[in-house]
Scaffold this active site. Sequence first.
Site, PDB file in Angstrom:
ATOM      1  N   TYR A 174       0.752  -1.260   0.055  1.00  0.00           N
ATOM      2  CA  TYR A 174      -0.181  -0.035   0.090  1.00  0.00           C
ATOM      3  C   TYR A 174       1.117   1.228  -0.503  1.00  0.00           C
ATOM      4  O   TYR A 174       2.058   1.417   0.484  1.00  0.00           O
ATOM      5  CB  TYR A 174      -0.745   0.651   1.401  1.00  0.00           C
TER       6      TYR A 174
ATOM      7  N   ASN B  31       9.001  -4.573   8.962  1.00  0.00           N
ATOM      8  CA  ASN B  31      10.151  -3.552   9.382  1.00  0.00           C
ATOM      9  C   ASN B  31      11.065  -3.964  10.014  1.00  0.00           C
ATOM     10  O   ASN B  31      10.549  -4.547  11.227  1.00  0.00           O
ATOM     11  CB  ASN B  31       8.750  -2.678   9.875  1.00  0.00           C
TER      12      ASN B  31
ATOM     13  N   TYR C 238      14.169  -2.342  11.240  1.00  0.00           N
ATOM     14  CA  TYR C 238      14.758  -0.727  12.382  1.00  0.00           C
ATOM     15  C   TYR C 238      15.769  -1.053  12.491  1.00  0.00           C
ATOM     16  O   TYR C 238      16.721  -1.300  13.135  1.00  0.00           O
ATOM     17  CB  TYR C 238      13.501  -0.379  13.159  1.00  0.00           C
TER      18      TYR C 238
ATOM     19  N   HIS D 138       1.071   6.219  13.758  1.00  0.00           N
ATOM     20  CA  HIS D 138       0.301   6.374  12.658  1.00  0.00           C
ATOM     21  C   HIS D 138      -1.456   5.482  12.597  1.00  0.00           C
ATOM     22  O   HIS D 138      -1.142   4.936  13.556  1.00  0.00           O
ATOM     23  CB  HIS D 138       0.989   6.095  10.805  1.00  0.00           C
TER      24      HIS D 138
END
Length: 218
Positions: free
Chosen positions: A128, A178, A180, A189
């Site tokens: 997305y 993810n 990091y 978010h």
Amino acid sequence: QRAAESPARVGRREPKPQSQRCPEQGPIAEGSRRQGPQPRPLEVLPRLSVESFGSIAPQGEPLDPEPDAKKIQASLTHLAKFFSHDECTNVEAWIDQTVGLAAAGMLPGEKTVDMTASRGKYFFGHGYSYGRGMRGKEALLQEGTVAPIPEWVRAFVIAPLERKGIVPYDWVDSVVINDYRAGSSIVAHVDPVNLFARPIMTVTFFCPANLVFGASFD
């Protein structure tokens, strides 16, 4: 998570400087394997079909501009120690292998991999659009532009959730990893209600982490 989005990025990327997930672990160079446990071999698994995004996420309610802390708390479920130490170690080895494949340009899908200076993002199943200035404008990426969900994710992450009845069988069709760097973190978010059906599940590997809900960095 179940979504109306898609993941995949292919193509060779320039190797980046060494990165590290935890300071105590030392630097982990992308594209190289850590000296550590090897991923547990996969049993032969049937391929699970991935539904298209058209009918996956029903239209959600609009976001509350002043969220109620009690409502937020009531909406969350924390499953402490859901994965054993050995299960986490195995998944972490598979994540390392996936990061290495991405660094070598060996993951299919032109939108699978999204790299920034602070983290690597890997879309599987569906991807997305997102980012600064995109709030309310998020959309699914074109179908087929991200890699399918890896079998190791299905076997070692999704299947345990299904066996415990947390999600229906074959319900999860979108996974994002993810990765990091030290000192970075996920930013505040809201996963778009028009793209993602609920619940959305998050698992932290390599380092302990706290998720803060109801906060904003805006």
